[in-house]
Write a protein that holds these residues in place. Structure first.
Motif, PDB file in Angstrom:
ATOM      1  N   PRO A   1     -14.183  -9.773  33.223  1.00 40.44           N
ATOM      2  CA  PRO A   1     -14.579 -10.065  31.842  1.00 40.44           C
ATOM      3  C   PRO A   1     -14.732  -8.779  31.032  1.00 40.44           C
ATOM      4  O   PRO A   1     -14.989  -7.710  31.591  1.00 40.44           O
ATOM      5  N   PRO A   2     -14.603  -8.858  29.709  1.00 44.55           N
ATOM      6  CA  PRO A   2     -14.673  -7.629  28.888  1.00 44.55           C
ATOM      7  C   PRO A   2     -16.062  -7.025  28.794  1.00 44.55           C
ATOM      8  O   PRO A   2     -16.202  -5.822  28.606  1.00 44.55           O
ATOM      9  N   ASP A   3     -17.112  -7.840  28.907  1.00 47.54           N
ATOM     10  CA  ASP A   3     -18.476  -7.304  28.789  1.00 47.54           C
ATOM     11  C   ASP A   3     -19.455  -8.263  29.463  1.00 47.54           C
ATOM     12  O   ASP A   3     -19.067  -9.308  29.998  1.00 47.54           O
ATOM     13  N   ILE A   4     -20.736  -7.890  29.449  1.00 51.16           N
ATOM     14  CA  ILE A   4     -21.767  -8.688  30.128  1.00 51.16           C
ATOM     15  C   ILE A   4     -21.943 -10.057  29.482  1.00 51.16           C
ATOM     16  O   ILE A   4     -22.180 -11.054  30.177  1.00 51.16           O
ATOM     17  N   ALA A   5     -21.824 -10.123  28.160  1.00 51.97           N
ATOM     18  CA  ALA A   5     -21.977 -11.417  27.487  1.00 51.97           C
ATOM     19  C   ALA A   5     -20.922 -12.405  27.983  1.00 51.97           C
ATOM     20  O   ALA A   5     -21.224 -13.573  28.253  1.00 51.97           O
ATOM     21  N   SER A   6     -19.695 -11.933  28.115  1.00 58.14           N
ATOM     22  CA  SER A   6     -18.630 -12.803  28.630  1.00 58.14           C
ATOM     23  C   SER A   6     -18.877 -13.165  30.090  1.00 58.14           C
ATOM     24  O   SER A   6     -18.597 -14.291  30.521  1.00 58.14           O
ATOM     25  N   LEU A   7     -19.406 -12.210  30.852  1.00 59.27           N
ATOM     26  CA  LEU A   7     -19.748 -12.485  32.251  1.00 59.27           C
ATOM     27  C   LEU A   7     -20.804 -13.574  32.337  1.00 59.27           C
ATOM     28  O   LEU A   7     -20.733 -14.470  33.189  1.00 59.27           O
ATOM     29  N   ALA A   8     -21.804 -13.532  31.455  1.00 59.83           N
ATOM     30  CA  ALA A   8     -22.868 -14.540  31.475  1.00 59.83           C
ATOM     31  C   ALA A   8     -22.324 -15.927  31.154  1.00 59.83           C
ATOM     32  O   ALA A   8     -22.716 -16.916  31.776  1.00 59.83           O
ATOM     33  N   VAL A   9     -21.398 -15.991  30.186  1.00 62.13           N
ATOM     34  CA  VAL A   9     -20.806 -17.282  29.827  1.00 62.13           C
ATOM     35  C   VAL A   9     -20.038 -17.855  31.017  1.00 62.13           C
ATOM     36  O   VAL A   9     -20.149 -19.036  31.352  1.00 62.13           O
ATOM     37  N   ARG A  10     -19.264 -16.990  31.692  1.00 61.85           N
ATOM     38  CA  ARG A  10     -18.482 -17.460  32.835  1.00 61.85           C
ATOM     39  C   ARG A  10     -19.388 -17.852  34.005  1.00 61.85           C
ATOM     40  O   ARG A  10     -19.167 -18.870  34.662  1.00 61.85           O
ATOM     41  N   ALA A  11     -20.411 -17.030  34.270  1.00 58.39           N
ATOM     42  CA  ALA A  11     -21.282 -17.286  35.419  1.00 58.39           C
ATOM     43  C   ALA A  11     -22.123 -18.541  35.238  1.00 58.39           C
ATOM     44  O   ALA A  11     -22.556 -19.144  36.224  1.00 58.39           O
ATOM     45  N   SER A  12     -22.359 -18.945  33.998  1.00 56.23           N
ATOM     46  CA  SER A  12     -23.166 -20.142  33.740  1.00 56.23           C
ATOM     47  C   SER A  12     -22.297 -21.356  33.416  1.00 56.23           C
ATOM     48  O   SER A  12     -22.827 -22.402  33.039  1.00 56.23           O
ATOM     49  N   SER A  13     -20.975 -21.215  33.564  1.00 57.40           N
ATOM     50  CA  SER A  13     -20.086 -22.352  33.314  1.00 57.40           C
ATOM     51  C   SER A  13     -20.089 -23.296  34.516  1.00 57.40           C
ATOM     52  O   SER A  13     -20.333 -22.885  35.652  1.00 57.40           O
ATOM     53  N   ALA A  14     -19.786 -24.555  34.261  1.00 49.63           N
ATOM     54  CA  ALA A  14     -19.822 -25.561  35.326  1.00 49.63           C
ATOM     55  C   ALA A  14     -18.838 -25.272  36.468  1.00 49.63           C
ATOM     56  O   ALA A  14     -19.207 -25.378  37.641  1.00 49.63           O
TER      57      ALA A  14
ATOM     58  N   ARG B   1     -18.780  -2.180  33.055  1.00 51.32           N
ATOM     59  CA  ARG B   1     -19.727  -1.245  32.440  1.00 51.32           C
ATOM     60  C   ARG B   1     -19.107  -0.557  31.228  1.00 51.32           C
ATOM     61  O   ARG B   1     -19.758  -0.391  30.187  1.00 51.32           O
ATOM     62  N   THR B   2     -17.837  -0.178  31.342  1.00 47.58           N
ATOM     63  CA  THR B   2     -17.156   0.468  30.215  1.00 47.58           C
ATOM     64  C   THR B   2     -17.028  -0.493  29.048  1.00 47.58           C
ATOM     65  O   THR B   2     -17.270  -0.119  27.889  1.00 47.58           O
ATOM     66  N   GLY B   3     -16.645  -1.729  29.334  1.00 46.66           N
ATOM     67  CA  GLY B   3     -16.534  -2.722  28.272  1.00 46.66           C
ATOM     68  C   GLY B   3     -17.857  -3.009  27.599  1.00 46.66           C
ATOM     69  O   GLY B   3     -17.929  -3.207  26.384  1.00 46.66           O
ATOM     70  N   GLU B   4     -18.948  -3.001  28.395  1.00 54.78           N
ATOM     71  CA  GLU B   4     -20.270  -3.246  27.826  1.00 54.78           C
ATOM     72  C   GLU B   4     -20.664  -2.119  26.885  1.00 54.78           C
ATOM     73  O   GLU B   4     -21.202  -2.355  25.806  1.00 54.78           O
ATOM     74  N   LYS B   5     -20.395  -0.859  27.273  1.00 48.59           N
ATOM     75  CA  LYS B   5     -20.696   0.276  26.391  1.00 48.59           C
ATOM     76  C   LYS B   5     -19.910   0.187  25.095  1.00 48.59           C
ATOM     77  O   LYS B   5     -20.429   0.438  24.009  1.00 48.59           O
ATOM     78  N   SER B   6     -18.632  -0.183  25.220  1.00 51.25           N
ATOM     79  CA  SER B   6     -17.802  -0.314  24.035  1.00 51.25           C
ATOM     80  C   SER B   6     -18.315  -1.411  23.115  1.00 51.25           C
ATOM     81  O   SER B   6     -18.406  -1.249  21.906  1.00 51.25           O
ATOM     82  N   SER B   7     -18.684  -2.563  23.695  1.00 54.59           N
ATOM     83  CA  SER B   7     -19.207  -3.673  22.879  1.00 54.59           C
ATOM     84  C   SER B   7     -20.510  -3.292  22.195  1.00 54.59           C
ATOM     85  O   SER B   7     -20.731  -3.606  21.024  1.00 54.59           O
ATOM     86  N   ARG B   8     -21.378  -2.576  22.934  1.00 52.75           N
ATOM     87  CA  ARG B   8     -22.661  -2.153  22.345  1.00 52.75           C
ATOM     88  C   ARG B   8     -22.435  -1.165  21.194  1.00 52.75           C
ATOM     89  O   ARG B   8     -23.071  -1.246  20.162  1.00 52.75           O
TER      90      ARG B   8
END
Length: 733
Positions: free
Chosen positions: A33-46, A636-643
């Protein structure tokens, strides 16, 4: 808000915790995933949560269900109170998988998890919307207690005849809010009531110990002998199947796969039942040794020729490995209720197939001293993989895995063999080459037109013998029978009667009986006397008496024969069909081409297209450490970029909020001034797109050119061109 809280939890995790999640749930980094927010969406998907739940054992699943029915936030102490203290050792594993997470108030579960676990988790109904006086349950009348006793362990729904005229017990429970009306004929018990009646326990019985596997002991030497015999037999089956279809290719169904008639022919040729024949064909297909050509012919591939030159251990491993990782289940062929399921067809894929094989072989490896009983093995496997999505691990899947492992030689007499253990550990199985019976180069011809092969024959001898004899029985020794049709098959493949006789005399350790010599000479004399070719087709024979016999044979009226010369007949059927009819009536025709040349010779066919083994579905392999580390760095790199982009947008928003709107000329003057006097200053601008929507940009101006500004955009790090007319305002940061 729940997703945001889960994302904040994931952001707070260190590298070791994220690596643990990725190890248990590889789908989270496939792709990364590109960042942590996207990871959270995927990890909490059915779908992702369902895969993670499928990886739990029964005890872990019960603890997770207890967490899912608790009011959030909850504590470890509360979970222990509704289960038992040993649940505290399970919670860290659930946290590692991301199925439970910690926030500032306590423990929570992703809300989608409750949908994955079902609407009535652990047989409990919905939570009550109001406050209940649970102590009054002790004062319930007898009629109400009967209703409660029937419902509190689940299911929490009860049927009534009419909500307007309930029984006395139901009416009392409705009045006290201990039952809730769902519709006119259904009432539901609130979760709090059921938990109170259960003694504040979620499950009636806690399954915190894996059921033991029981079975019978076997002599290890006999196990090894049985396993090596199974390996030898399976390799011979595979070779026979592919040689059989090389000579007489089967035709695939329009929907794909092997038809019922072709499967029966293959089963009769191998001398095994249809389920075994289907399995041998499937494994060959999975290993790329056969394929379905564009003309729907099922043929061996050129990979088969390479396979024949390899050592026995390599050949066996290529077959066993293809079976082990496949998502196809050949056991579905012929199963009652499974219509239109054909070997090599598209209907055999099951997402849990490979996982079931791994689990069953793991249990066999852990109980390597016994041949497990099917029921105890199934119960132990069900505890390890409750498999909520498919309603539990099916007994058929376990049965088929045991049966196929025995056919392959992974087990012998139901006990995992040394070859199977070495295979599971990634070994090279070189011991197969030394343990295998040495091939023999001779046969023993009997007086009844049969020959006995006292062991596995050398490849060249077996190939030649298969052309001129049919297998009558198999076992430690193989019995071949010579007949008119089998000798004719050898002649069709280019052998002469003299060559067949010399081969048998050279190969046999016993003298060749005179009846067999006469049979070979007689068939060779007749073979080719009658010839068939294409006109639609013609039949030519130098023996006028034989021509007269054919014309007078009423069985051949279907061919519509017409005599056009003393030695030539013509027919409306093509050559292949005419030859089949003639042979079925006892004649021995041979094919010839338009130049009169006899068409006899090897007819070993190979597929024209490359092997196309079926894809594997439903499985995501556990990534290795290098893959996980790479995914972590990218995340981690994607998260820094998104932030950084988010921060820049906020700065730009604040800056542009105070900017006056300027005309294009004023904007141009300001930009020129910054470029001349403060060239290293970063600027915040508003920029309108084609739809008139204004976005905020942070830029480093580089130069002005032809009504445009060339600048480096901080958000992308790239040099871009901005039209002056679309810049709504400029401010220094």
């Amino acid at each position: 808000m729940e997703i945001r809280s889960y994302a904040d939890y994931l952001r707070a995790l260190d590298d070791a915790a994220l690596i643990a999640i990725f190890s248990y749930r590889p789908d989270l980094i496939t792709p990364v995933p590109p960042d942590i927010a996207s990871l959270a969406v995927r990890a909490s998907s059915a779908p992702s949560l369902a895969r993670a739940v499928d990886g739990l054992n029964k005890w872990q699943l019960q603890v997770l269900e207890a967490c899912a029915v608790m009011n959030e936030p909850f504590t470890e102490k509360e979970i222990a109170s509704v289960t038992e203290k040993s649940a505290l050792f399970v919670l860290p594993g659930l946290i590692e998988r991301g199925l439970i997470y910690q926030d500032k108030d306590g423990l929570r579960v992703p809300s989608t998890l409750r949908e994955v676990l079902g609407n009535e988790i652990a047989g409990l109904g919905p939570a009550s919307l109001g406050t209940l006086k649970l102590k009054k349950l002790e004062e319930a009348p007898d009629a109400a207690k009967k209703v409660l006793d029937a419902m509190f362990w689940g299911p929490p729904r009860g049927a009534i005849s009419d909500l307007k005229k309930p029984s006395a017990g139901v009416q009392w429970l409705l009045d006290e809010k201990f039952l809730i009306a769902f519709n006119q004929q259904t009432v539901v018990m609130p979760r709090e009531v059921a938990l109170y009646l259960r003694g504040n326990k979620v499950h009636r019985q806690l399954e915190n110990v894996q059921p033991s596997v029981t079975g019978t002991t076997r002599d290890l030497r006999n196990v090894q002998l049985a396993a090596i015999a199974n390996i030898t037999t399976f390799l011979r089956w595979t070779e026979e199947v592919l040689n059989f279809w090389a000579q007489e290719p089967a035709t695939a169904l329009r929907s794909g796969g092997l038809g019922v008639r072709e499967l029966k022919e293959l089963s009769a040729h191998l001398g095994v039942d249809e389920t075994c024949a289907a399995f041998v064909a499937e494994v060959s297909y999975l290993a790329g040794l056969l394929t379905i050509d564009p003309d729907d012919k099922i043929l061996p591939t050129h990979q088969f020729d390479i396979w024949l030159t390899q050592s026995v251990s390599v050949r066996w491993q290529s077959l066993a490995s293809a079976w082990y990782i496949s998502s196809r289940m050949s056991g579905l062929v012929g199963k009652e209720g499974q219509k239109n399921v054909a070997p090599l067809g598209p209907e055999l894929d099951r997402s849990m197939a490979a996982a079931t094989r791994r689990l069953v072989l793991q249990l066999l490896n852990e109980n390597s001293a016994i041949a497990p009983d099917l029921d105890s093995l199934h119960q132990s496997a069900q505890w390890l993989a409750p498999s909520k999505r498919s309603g539990g691990l099916q007994l058929d899947y376990v049965t088929w895995t045991l049966r196929e492992a025995e056919w392959l030689g992974i087990t012998g007499q139901g006990v995992i063999s040394a070859y199977g253990i070495d295979f599971l550990q990634g070994g090279d199985n070189e011991s197969i080459n030394t343990d295998l019976p040495q091939p023999v180069d001779h046969i023993l011809i009997q007086s009844d037109n049969t020959a006995i092969a006292p062991g596995p024959l050398e490849h060249e001898v077996a190939q030649d013998l298969a052309l001129i004899a049919d297998v009558e029985s198999r076992g430690g020794a193989t019995v071949y029978r010579f007949s008119e049709s089998s000798i004719r098959r050898g002649l069709d493949h280019g052998r002469t009667g003299e060559e067949i006789t010399k081969f048998l005399a050279k190969t046999s350790k016993t003298p060749m009986p005179q009846p067999l010599e006469y049979l070979i000479a007689d068939v060779a004399k007749k073979h080719g006397k009658l010839r068939v070719g294409n006109t639609a087709s013609f039949i030519r024979c130098e023996d006028s008496a034989l021509i007269t016999q054919i014309m007078g044979d009423k069985r051949l009226e279907i061919l519509g024969l017409r005599k056009i010369a003393p030695e030539v007949l013509i027919c409306g059927h093509d050559a292949a069909e005419a030859m089949n009819v003639l042979r079925s009536c006892g004649y021995l025709p041979a094919a010839e081409d338009s130049r009169g040349l006899l068409l006899s010779g090897p007819r070993i066919q190979r597929a024209q297209s490359k092997a196309r083994p079926p894809r594997i579905i439903g499985e995501i392999d556990r990534p290795d450490e290098i893959h996980i580390q790479g995914a972590l760095r990218a995340l981690r790199t994607g998260e820094k970029s998104s932030r950084k982009q988010s921060t820049m947008r906020n700065i730009a928003t604040e800056a542009l909020g105070s900017l006056p709107r300027t005309t294009a000329n004023e904007t141009l003057e300001l930009l020129s001034d910054y470029l001349q006097n403060q060239p290293s200053t970063s600027l915040s601008i508003g920029y309108a797109d084609n739809n008139g929507l204004v976005s905020h940009r942070i830029i480093d101006p580089l130069k002005l050119s032809a009504g445009s500004l060339v600048a480096r955009d901080h958000a992308t790090g790239e040099v871009q061109t901005f039209r002056i007319a679309r810049i709504t305002g400029v401010a220094a940061l």
